[in-house]
Design a protein around this motif. Structure first.
Motif, short mmCIF file in Angstrom:
data_model
loop_
_atom_site.label_atom_id
_atom_site.label_comp_id
_atom_site.label_asym_id
_atom_site.label_seq_id
_atom_site.Cartn_x
_atom_site.Cartn_y
_atom_site.Cartn_z
N ALA A 37 43.39 37.38 36.13
CA ALA A 37 43.81 35.15 36.43
C ALA A 37 44.85 35.27 37.50
O ALA A 37 45.78 35.47 36.86
CB ALA A 37 42.92 34.39 35.32
N HIS A 50 40.69 27.20 34.41
CA HIS A 50 40.75 28.59 33.42
C HIS A 50 40.18 28.26 32.54
O HIS A 50 39.70 27.91 32.39
CB HIS A 50 42.08 29.15 33.10
N LEU A 91 36.30 31.33 32.51
CA LEU A 91 35.91 32.84 33.31
C LEU A 91 34.55 32.34 34.70
O LEU A 91 34.07 31.99 34.14
CB LEU A 91 34.74 33.19 32.14
N ARG A 105 34.68 38.05 33.85
CA ARG A 105 36.40 37.68 33.92
C ARG A 105 37.59 36.40 34.28
O ARG A 105 36.67 35.46 35.10
CB ARG A 105 36.43 39.49 35.00
N PRO A 106 38.38 36.77 33.36
CA PRO A 106 39.10 35.53 33.90
C PRO A 106 39.20 34.61 34.94
O PRO A 106 39.74 36.09 35.89
CB PRO A 106 40.54 35.86 32.55
N ARG A 146 41.99 35.18 41.82
CA ARG A 146 43.38 36.48 41.17
C ARG A 146 44.86 36.47 41.84
O ARG A 146 44.20 36.54 43.30
CB ARG A 146 41.67 37.22 40.51
#
Length: 138
Positions: A25, A87, A89, A94-95, A111
């Motif tokens: 992230a 922030h 998912l 995914r983060p 990301r």
């Protein structure tokens, strides 16, 4: 992973996909981020399309103190289309740094792929629609 904007521009769509999936992230700071679309990545047609899109969308201004993002548009870098930064998912579970644009019903997932380089994907209705890059300027 330490990829710069030039490296992202040279990648094909499948490489961008792999890069995005493996990246953490984004840890973004307040400031100006130059950006551009990565449509039809790795092709000559894509280079031409992305150059034209650069005349419209040029990046983002991020203001962490208010969790706001403004898109930089036109060669004059007007700040338009406010979004909210959080922030969470991403679509793939995914983060990601998440930018939502309530007025559009769309958003971005971002990301980090390099020290000052970010790879993002625009989303709409839970589907990815376009890759883009951001490079932190100041």
């Amino acid at each position: 992973m330490n990829i710069d904007v030039r490296g992202l521009k040279l990648m094909r769509s499948s490489e961008l996909e792999s890069c995005f999936e493996s990246a953490p992230a984004a840890e973004m700071v307040s400031g100006v981020y130059r950006g551009g679309a990565l449509v039809l990545a790795g092709t000559r047609v894509g280079q031409a399309v992305n150059a034209l899109l650069q005349l419209i969308w040029r990046g983002k201004n991020i203001h962490l103190e208010s969790s706001c993002i403004y898109n930089r548009v036109t060669p004059f870098d007007f700040s338009m289309l406010r979004g909210a930064l959080s922030h969470g998912l991403g679509v793939d579970g995914r983060p990601s740094a998440i930018i939502t644009y309530p007025i559009l019903g769309a958003g971005d997932e971002v990301r980090q792929v390099g020290e000052k380089t970010f790879l993002g994907r625009g989303t709409r209705n839970g589907h990815y629609i376009v890759f883009f890059y951001l490079g932190y300027e100041a």
